[in-house]
Structure formats: structure tokens, C-alpha cells
Design a protein around this motif. Structure first.
Motif, PDB file in Angstrom:
ATOM      1  N   SER A  20       0.850  -1.191   0.000  1.00  0.00           N
ATOM      2  CA  SER A  20       0.000   0.000   0.000  1.00  0.00           C
ATOM      3  C   SER A  20       0.891   1.249   0.000  1.00  0.00           C
ATOM      4  N   ASN A  21       0.290   2.390  -0.277  1.00  0.00           N
ATOM      5  CA  ASN A  21       1.042   3.639  -0.293  1.00  0.00           C
ATOM      6  C   ASN A  21       1.606   3.953   1.088  1.00  0.00           C
ATOM      7  N   ARG A  22       2.841   4.432   1.104  1.00  0.00           N
ATOM      8  CA  ARG A  22       3.507   4.901   2.327  1.00  0.00           C
ATOM      9  C   ARG A  22       3.555   3.832   3.426  1.00  0.00           C
ATOM     10  N   CYS A  23       3.731   2.600   3.043  1.00  0.00           N
ATOM     11  CA  CYS A  23       3.679   1.506   4.019  1.00  0.00           C
ATOM     12  C   CYS A  23       5.047   1.067   4.520  1.00  0.00           C
ATOM     13  N   ASN A  24       6.138   1.546   3.920  1.00  0.00           N
ATOM     14  CA  ASN A  24       7.461   1.028   4.290  1.00  0.00           C
ATOM     15  C   ASN A  24       8.127   1.807   5.425  1.00  0.00           C
ATOM     16  N   ASP A  25       7.284   2.290   6.334  1.00  0.00           N
ATOM     17  CA  ASP A  25       7.806   2.903   7.553  1.00  0.00           C
ATOM     18  C   ASP A  25       7.683   1.931   8.726  1.00  0.00           C
ATOM     19  N   MET A  26       7.713   0.630   8.408  1.00  0.00           N
ATOM     20  CA  MET A  26       7.591  -0.380   9.462  1.00  0.00           C
ATOM     21  C   MET A  26       8.832  -0.415  10.350  1.00  0.00           C
ATOM     22  N   ASP A  27       8.626  -0.861  11.581  1.00  0.00           N
ATOM     23  CA  ASP A  27       9.714  -0.997  12.548  1.00  0.00           C
ATOM     24  C   ASP A  27      10.600  -2.165  12.115  1.00  0.00           C
ATOM     25  N   MET A  28      11.876  -1.910  11.886  1.00  0.00           N
ATOM     26  CA  MET A  28      12.820  -2.937  11.424  1.00  0.00           C
ATOM     27  C   MET A  28      13.843  -3.309  12.498  1.00  0.00           C
ATOM     28  N   LEU A  29      13.616  -2.896  13.738  1.00  0.00           N
ATOM     29  CA  LEU A  29      14.591  -3.153  14.804  1.00  0.00           C
ATOM     30  C   LEU A  29      14.830  -4.641  15.047  1.00  0.00           C
ATOM     31  N   ASP A  30      13.785  -5.469  15.024  1.00  0.00           N
ATOM     32  CA  ASP A  30      13.981  -6.912  15.258  1.00  0.00           C
ATOM     33  C   ASP A  30      14.803  -7.538  14.147  1.00  0.00           C
ATOM     34  N   TRP A  31      14.509  -7.183  12.896  1.00  0.00           N
ATOM     35  CA  TRP A  31      15.279  -7.727  11.766  1.00  0.00           C
ATOM     36  C   TRP A  31      16.715  -7.216  11.806  1.00  0.00           C
ATOM     37  N   GLN A  32      16.880  -5.960  12.186  1.00  0.00           N
ATOM     38  CA  GLN A  32      18.225  -5.401  12.315  1.00  0.00           C
ATOM     39  C   GLN A  32      19.009  -6.173  13.373  1.00  0.00           C
ATOM     40  N   ALA A  33      18.380  -6.456  14.514  1.00  0.00           N
ATOM     41  CA  ALA A  33      19.045  -7.204  15.592  1.00  0.00           C
ATOM     42  C   ALA A  33      19.428  -8.602  15.123  1.00  0.00           C
ATOM     43  N   THR A  34      18.601  -9.214  14.290  1.00  0.00           N
ATOM     44  CA  THR A  34      18.908 -10.541  13.757  1.00  0.00           C
ATOM     45  C   THR A  34      20.232 -10.525  13.003  1.00  0.00           C
ATOM     46  N   LEU A  35      20.404  -9.556  12.094  1.00  0.00           N
ATOM     47  CA  LEU A  35      21.645  -9.486  11.323  1.00  0.00           C
ATOM     48  C   LEU A  35      22.828  -9.065  12.190  1.00  0.00           C
ATOM     49  N   LEU A  36      22.614  -8.124  13.100  1.00  0.00           N
ATOM     50  CA  LEU A  36      23.712  -7.696  13.970  1.00  0.00           C
ATOM     51  C   LEU A  36      24.221  -8.869  14.806  1.00  0.00           C
ATOM     52  N   ASN A  37      23.312  -9.650  15.365  1.00  0.00           N
ATOM     53  CA  ASN A  37      23.707 -10.802  16.173  1.00  0.00           C
ATOM     54  C   ASN A  37      24.428 -11.853  15.327  1.00  0.00           C
ATOM     55  N   GLU A  38      23.972 -12.034  14.121  1.00  0.00           N
ATOM     56  CA  GLU A  38      24.574 -13.054  13.257  1.00  0.00           C
ATOM     57  C   GLU A  38      25.980 -12.676  12.797  1.00  0.00           C
ATOM     58  N   PHE A  39      26.167 -11.438  12.387  1.00  0.00           N
ATOM     59  CA  PHE A  39      27.449 -11.061  11.787  1.00  0.00           C
ATOM     60  C   PHE A  39      28.441 -10.423  12.753  1.00  0.00           C
ATOM     61  N   ARG A  40      27.971  -9.921  13.869  1.00  0.00           N
ATOM     62  CA  ARG A  40      28.893  -9.399  14.883  1.00  0.00           C
ATOM     63  C   ARG A  40      29.323 -10.493  15.841  1.00  0.00           C
ATOM     64  N   GLY A  41      28.469 -11.514  15.939  1.00  0.00           N
ATOM     65  CA  GLY A  41      28.785 -12.668  16.776  1.00  0.00           C
ATOM     66  C   GLY A  41      28.652 -12.476  18.210  1.00  0.00           C
TER      67      GLY A  41
END
Length: 103
Positions: free
Chosen positions: A82-103
Motif C-alpha cells: 500500500s502507499n507509504r507503508c514502508n515505515d515499518m519498525d525494522m529493529l527486530d530484523w536489524q538485531a537478527t543481522l547484527l547478532n549473526e554477523f557481529r557474533g
């Protein structure tokens, strides 16, 4: 119409108008016309950067989903239709990658 901005990577420069939690401010709240769905992507390089944009800016070997998130090339991309819908909270997905690649 989608939002287009980049959050900046954790531990580095941060774009206050485009935070990872999706609470966009000022110029970042001005949508752009898009060809395709809106997306928010957690980037591998720089690690944890959230890029909000249009799916037409990316290449997908097969049609992307209308909604939901996919993992590809060490990045996580979430779609919405939908229009203007990509302002979703991405903190959980960000934490997933940070935990995976920072170790």
C-alpha cells in the motif's frame, strides 16, 4: 508512493530523519512515486543500515511477495503493497543481522 531514505549503520553515522524503528521525520516523510511495492531492507554492508525504497530499485530473480519478508544475499527485505507503508519498525530484523554477523 513509498518512503525513500537510509537509517545509517549502528555504531556509525545515524540519520535522525530515518530511524530503524520507522518513526520517520521531516523530509523522510515525503514519499516518492514507485514502480512496484515498497520495501525496507536491512543491509549487510554497512551492517544494520535500513534502506527504505521501492522494489523496482532491486533485482529479484522471481516475483517478490506482495507482503512479508525474505532473506537473500545476507540481507532481509520486507515488502508491503500500500502507499507509504514502508515505515515499518525494522529493529527486530536489524538485531537478527547484527547478532549473526557481529557474533
Amino acid at each position: 508512493m513509498c518512503f525513500e531514505c537510509s537509517s545509517g549503520a549502528p555504531g556509525s553515522w545515524q540519520n535522525e530523519a530515518c530511524p530503524a524503528n520507522g518513526k520517520l521525520k521531516g523530509w523522510a516523510r515525503q514519499p516518492i512515486k514507485c514502480n512496484g511495492q515498497c520495501v525496507a531492507t536491512v543491509k549487510r554492508w554497512p551492517l544494520g543500515d535500513i534502506v527504505r525504497s521501492c522494489s523496482g530499485n532491486y533485482y529479484f530473480a522471481s516475483p517478490p511477495p506482495k507482503t512479508g519478508c525474505i532473506r537473500r544475499n545476507d540481507e532481509i527485505t520486507c515488502f508491503c503493497s500500500s502507499n507509504r507503508c514502508n515505515d515499518m519498525d525494522m529493529l527486530d530484523w536489524q538485531a537478527t543481522l547484527l547478532n549473526e554477523f557481529r557474533g
